[in-house]
Design a protein around this motif. Structure first.
Motif, PDB file in Angstrom:
ATOM      1  N   LEU A 147       0.720  -1.153   0.067  1.00 55.77           N
ATOM      2  CA  LEU A 147      -0.084   0.120   0.050  1.00 55.77           C
ATOM      3  C   LEU A 147       0.836   1.326  -0.012  1.00 55.77           C
ATOM      4  N   PRO A 148       1.797   1.264   0.741  1.00 56.22           N
ATOM      5  CA  PRO A 148       2.756   2.663   1.061  1.00 56.22           C
ATOM      6  C   PRO A 148       3.427   2.939  -0.487  1.00 56.22           C
ATOM      7  N   ARG A 149       3.486   1.842  -1.365  1.00 54.89           N
ATOM      8  CA  ARG A 149       4.170   2.259  -2.882  1.00 54.89           C
ATOM      9  C   ARG A 149       3.162   2.758  -3.470  1.00 54.89           C
ATOM     10  N   THR A 150       1.874   2.678  -3.583  1.00 48.10           N
ATOM     11  CA  THR A 150       0.766   2.928  -4.453  1.00 48.10           C
ATOM     12  C   THR A 150       0.404   4.398  -4.478  1.00 48.10           C
ATOM     13  N   THR A 151       1.246   4.956  -3.620  1.00 42.10           N
ATOM     14  CA  THR A 151       0.945   6.544  -3.531  1.00 42.10           C
ATOM     15  C   THR A 151       2.115   7.327  -2.866  1.00 42.10           C
ATOM     16  N   ARG A 152       2.083   8.744  -3.185  1.00 38.79           N
ATOM     17  CA  ARG A 152       3.025   9.580  -2.628  1.00 38.79           C
ATOM     18  C   ARG A 152       2.450  10.475  -1.750  1.00 38.79           C
ATOM     19  N   LYS A 153       1.313   9.965  -1.507  1.00 39.92           N
ATOM     20  CA  LYS A 153       0.291  11.329  -0.306  1.00 39.92           C
ATOM     21  C   LYS A 153       1.233  10.726   0.947  1.00 39.92           C
ATOM     22  N   GLY A 185       1.873  11.107  10.094  1.00 38.96           N
ATOM     23  CA  GLY A 185       3.133  10.065  10.433  1.00 38.96           C
ATOM     24  C   GLY A 185       3.879   9.686   9.273  1.00 38.96           C
ATOM     25  N   GLY A 186       3.904  10.490   8.174  1.00 33.61           N
ATOM     26  CA  GLY A 186       4.489   9.785   6.878  1.00 33.61           C
ATOM     27  C   GLY A 186       3.678   9.434   6.085  1.00 33.61           C
ATOM     28  N   ASN A 187       3.648   8.328   5.416  1.00 35.60           N
ATOM     29  CA  ASN A 187       2.761   7.726   4.500  1.00 35.60           C
ATOM     30  C   ASN A 187       1.298   7.851   4.878  1.00 35.60           C
ATOM     31  N   VAL A 188       0.479   8.064   4.000  1.00 39.92           N
ATOM     32  CA  VAL A 188      -0.979   8.402   4.375  1.00 39.92           C
ATOM     33  C   VAL A 188      -1.643   7.020   4.845  1.00 39.92           C
ATOM     34  N   TRP A 189      -0.864   5.766   4.529  1.00 41.51           N
ATOM     35  CA  TRP A 189      -1.428   4.717   5.046  1.00 41.51           C
ATOM     36  C   TRP A 189      -1.170   4.086   6.189  1.00 41.51           C
ATOM     37  N   MET A 207     -10.003  -6.639  -2.093  1.00 38.82           N
ATOM     38  CA  MET A 207     -10.346  -5.453  -1.225  1.00 38.82           C
ATOM     39  C   MET A 207      -9.170  -4.511  -1.143  1.00 38.82           C
ATOM     40  N   VAL A 208      -8.088  -5.007  -0.894  1.00 34.90           N
ATOM     41  CA  VAL A 208      -6.901  -4.095  -1.115  1.00 34.90           C
ATOM     42  C   VAL A 208      -6.912  -3.157  -2.294  1.00 34.90           C
ATOM     43  N   ALA A 209      -7.046  -4.102  -3.613  1.00 33.86           N
ATOM     44  CA  ALA A 209      -7.128  -3.195  -4.709  1.00 33.86           C
ATOM     45  C   ALA A 209      -8.250  -2.321  -4.773  1.00 33.86           C
ATOM     46  N   LEU A 210      -9.344  -2.454  -4.284  1.00 35.34           N
ATOM     47  CA  LEU A 210     -10.431  -1.228  -4.097  1.00 35.34           C
ATOM     48  C   LEU A 210      -9.923  -0.207  -3.258  1.00 35.34           C
ATOM     49  N   ALA A 211      -9.343  -0.678  -2.241  1.00 33.27           N
ATOM     50  CA  ALA A 211      -8.918   0.330  -1.006  1.00 33.27           C
ATOM     51  C   ALA A 211      -7.735   1.482  -1.965  1.00 33.27           C
ATOM     52  N   ARG A 212      -6.774   0.722  -2.673  1.00 36.91           N
ATOM     53  CA  ARG A 212      -5.913   1.425  -3.443  1.00 36.91           C
ATOM     54  C   ARG A 212      -6.215   2.456  -4.440  1.00 36.91           C
ATOM     55  N   ARG A 213      -7.444   1.946  -5.162  1.00 35.63           N
ATOM     56  CA  ARG A 213      -8.046   2.885  -6.292  1.00 35.63           C
ATOM     57  C   ARG A 213      -8.898   3.901  -5.671  1.00 35.63           C
ATOM     58  N   ILE A 214      -9.386   3.691  -4.232  1.00 34.26           N
ATOM     59  CA  ILE A 214      -9.892   4.800  -3.830  1.00 34.26           C
ATOM     60  C   ILE A 214      -9.328   5.774  -3.175  1.00 34.26           C
ATOM     61  N   TYR A 215      -8.250   5.231  -2.520  1.00 31.84           N
ATOM     62  CA  TYR A 215      -7.542   6.426  -1.547  1.00 31.84           C
ATOM     63  C   TYR A 215      -6.174   6.675  -1.972  1.00 31.84           C
ATOM     64  N   SER A 216      -5.552   5.847  -2.891  1.00 25.16           N
ATOM     65  CA  SER A 216      -4.233   6.044  -3.380  1.00 25.16           C
ATOM     66  C   SER A 216      -4.204   6.734  -4.683  1.00 25.16           C
TER      67      SER A 216
END
Length: 703
Positions: free
Chosen positions: A311-317, A321-325, A347-356
């Protein structure tokens, strides 16, 4: 010289879509050898190495000569016996290229490797879910991960493996990787792995082998060509085990049919890979027996470390505390509902698409949800808004209709030829099209637009719509209307098919002609009452029944004689099959209308002369005869296409009726393609599907 050799080797390796490791494996040479030749560190390859590399890359004759020349060598010329053309070998190789290209594109579209694949692991299933190892054969070590799927499969002596997992656990991703990895290491004698969605199979209606052959010809129409033993190429490939069935979605077979399906699978000895949810397969096994000679594995849940690595690899947000995840991952480590939900790739892919992948969406929202079902509903419900943004309100009803439509049909396949079904709507469409065509043609050719012309157009539209609406109801009730698998060619062979089609055309055309004659006489009588409903009516009915009957019989026979299988270029995607069918149907009408028009014009002239000799009062002219022929040809062609062909049903329903009623957009092909590119849909051969059955179920319930 060595540099040129390395350049050619790299160029042709990349064209084949092979890594250096894959080429080394396929050519049975060392990876250092391939790497050294490409970089120029090795400049004097042996003859056997060059030949092995050329064979592995499947180079043409001219390319082999160029490669050997770059190596400073000449390939010895071997005089061999002439090679006999093997249609099955050619079909297998063509199928291999099509399958490999399709699933590579799908894997890229689904972002499987962006940024890295989610780990998919498995362990051996309980012994009660698989056959005895005495029947299975091979090694008993079944544990593994996604990059080992082919290796694990090859440990199974029977080459029959069942992959079990709960919803969203990665079964479909595994089938894609299995097919691609097996193709990457395939020898020319090996079967081609082909993925089949089992949800479309009804084991009580059709056997497995016949169904596999039918699905192959649907997705690859060129396989409908005659095989060496009289059937189709598709059937020959299945029977000779040159196709390895990868059967995805045993659980998606209609409720109540799982035990019947398992029994049907046990009547074959085909090597295969089968996927299913755990509950449906376990229930089928407990009610019947295990899959004969099959080993079984169960997919494992994702671990916390897997999420922390992905999950931390999927976004630069970034968050506090650092990475948004980070807050979500901390909560997952503590256990609880989030830890229970974020254990499947879905479920992880959905979470990644919605939030990352979506701006201004913070995964900390997940921390406010306290029940697993609530979290899952939130992820499924937030997916469409995350994908479409401000367009959500506009597209959500269309997606909901699609999901509900599939649920009512009992399938997961969005097949463009299955949007129709109503004989009433079909009859209305046919009547309107034929009535307008008649009015335009009669006006253009005979130069009048009076009460008689309008009345006749309305009446012929009503009668034709009624007749073809009934014909559609009768045909669709017996056999679903499927895409055509043929095209027209200039040369063909006569045979039983030509005669049977000709007789069918004679009967059907005779009925249409008789109705046409009756309507024509009635319309004339309503406008000119003094005409009288006398023997002239019987003459019109008889004449037009015979002329239209023999004309339709001739047309059907000519078309049957000219039919040939669709070529390979028509395969590959829903749009490709739709385009090929449109061309085939329009080509059919282009042949039907002129042949029918010329025949009717000539035949009515002959009949008119005969009736005149018999002292009947006949009003006939070449213009009138041409108008009759064109009205019959164009009107009959339109009626046939709109009511009895898959492409015509697509036009009536998907392009007119459903957009008119607001259920689907006017630009449906573009909408489906856009949903595919956004990741809402996926492609499975000639059909679309929702990216997961759970998304389809959620949209159906939310409609």
């Amino acid at each position: 010289m060595g540099s040129q050799f390395g350049l050619l080797l790299r160029q042709w390796r990349q064209r084949a879509g092979l890594s250096q490791e894959a080429l080394a494996t396929r050519a049975a040479v060392g990876i250092r050898t391939v790497r050294g030749l490409e970089t120029g560190e090795r400049t004097d390859p042996r003859m056997g190495t060059v030949r092995a590399l050329a064979d592995a890359l499947e180079l043409t004759g001219a390319e082999r000569v160029e490669l050997f020349s770059a190596a400073g060598r000449d390939e010895p010329v071997v005089v061999a016996e002439p090679v006999r053309f093997d249609p099955l070998h050619e079909a297998v190789e063509t199928l291999k290229v099509a399958v490999e290209g399709r699933w590579r594109r799908e894997e890229e579209q689904r972002q499987i490797h962006d940024p890295v694949p989610l780990p998919v692991r498995w362990d051996a299933a309980p012994a009660t879910w698989m056959d005895s190892w005495l029947n299975i054969g091979g090694e008993a070590r079944l544990g593994g991960s996604l990059d080992q799927v082919v290796e694990v499969y090859r440990r199974v002596g029977s080459r029959r493996l069942v992959v079990l997992g709960r919803a969203g656990s990665g079964k479909t991703v595994l089938t894609t990787r299995f097919a691609l990895d097996l193709l990457g290491t395939r020898s020319p004698a090996d079967a081609v792995p082909v993925i089949f969605g089992l949800g479309a199979w009804h084991p009580g209606r059709v056997g497995l082998r016949d169904w596999l052959a039918d699905q192959l010809t649907r997705d690859h129409p060129f396989l409908a060509a005659p095989g060496p033993s009289g059937g189709t190429l598709a059937a020959a490939l299945v029977d000779s085990q040159r196709v390895l069935p990868v059967l995805d979605g045993f659980d998606e077979i209609a409720s109540g049919l799982h035990r019947l399906a398992l029994n049907a699978l046990n009547t074959t000895t085909l090597p295969l890979l089968l996927t299913s949810r755990v509950d449906e397969y376990r229930d089928a096994v407990e009610g019947t027996d295990v899959l004969t000679s099959a080993a079984a594995v169960v997919l494992a849940d994702l671990a916390v470390d897997d999420l922390a690595d992905y999950l931390p690899r999927t976004t630069r947000k970034t968050g506090p505390g650092g990475n948004v995840w980070k807050p979500v991952l901390d909560e997952v480590r503590c256990g609880g509902p989030l830890a229970e939900v974020l254990t499947t790739p879905l479920m992880v892919a959905l979470a990644r698409r919605i939030y990352s992948d979506t701006p201004d969406h913070d995964p900390a929202v997940l921390l406010t949800l306290h029940e697993p079902d609530e979290i899952e509903r939130h992820l499924l419900g937030s997916f469409i808004p995350a994908v479409y943004g401000s367009d959500t309100e506009r597209v959500q009803p269309w997606l909901g209709y699609l999901a509900d439509h599939l649920t009512r049909l009992g399938t997961h396949d969005i097949a463009w030829w299955r949007f129709g079904g109503s004989s009433v709507v079909t009859g209305l469409g046919v009547g309107l099209a034929v009535g307008v065509a008649d009015l335009v043609l009669e006006t253009a050719l005979e130069g009048f637009l009076g009460a008689r012309g309008l009345l006749f157009a309305v009446m012929i539209g009503l009668v034709t719509g009624l007749l073809f609406g009934v014909a559609h109801w009768y045909v669709a009730r017996r056999t679903p209307i499927e895409p055509v698998r043929t095209r027209l060619r200039l040369r063909g062979r006569a045979g039983r098919r030509v005669w049977s089609r000709g007789l069918l055309g004679l009967a059907f055309g005779g009925a249409i002609g008789a109705a046409y004659g009756l309507v024509r006489a009635m319309a004339f009588w309503l406008v000119v009452p003094e005409f009288g409903m006398t023997a002239g009516v019987l003459v019109d009915v008889g004449v037009f029944g015979l002329v239209f009957g023999f004309g339709a019989g001739l047309v059907f026979a000519v078309v049957a004689a000219m039919e040939a299988p669709l070529d390979v270029r028509s395969a590959g995607s829903p749009d490709g099959l739709l385009t090929a069918n449109r061309s085939a149907v329009l080509g059919l009408v282009a042949v039907m209308a002129p042949v029918f028009a010329v025949f009717v014009a000539g035949a009515t002239g002959v009949v008119a002369s005969g009736l005149t000799v018999l002292r009947f009062e006949v009003v006939w002219s070449p213009t009138t005869a041409l108008a009759l022929g064109l009205v019959g040809g164009v009107g009959g062609g339109l009626a046939y296409v709109l009511s009895l062909t898959a492409w015509g049903q697509w036009v009536v329903f998907a392009r007119v009726w459903l957009p008119l009623t607001g259920n689907l957009p006017w630009g449906l092909p573009a909408f489906l393609d856009d949903a595919y590119r956004r990741g809402v849909l996926r492609r499975a051969g000639a059909v679309y599907q929702f990216r997961h059955a759970r998304l389809q179920d959620h949209l159906t319930r939310s409609r």
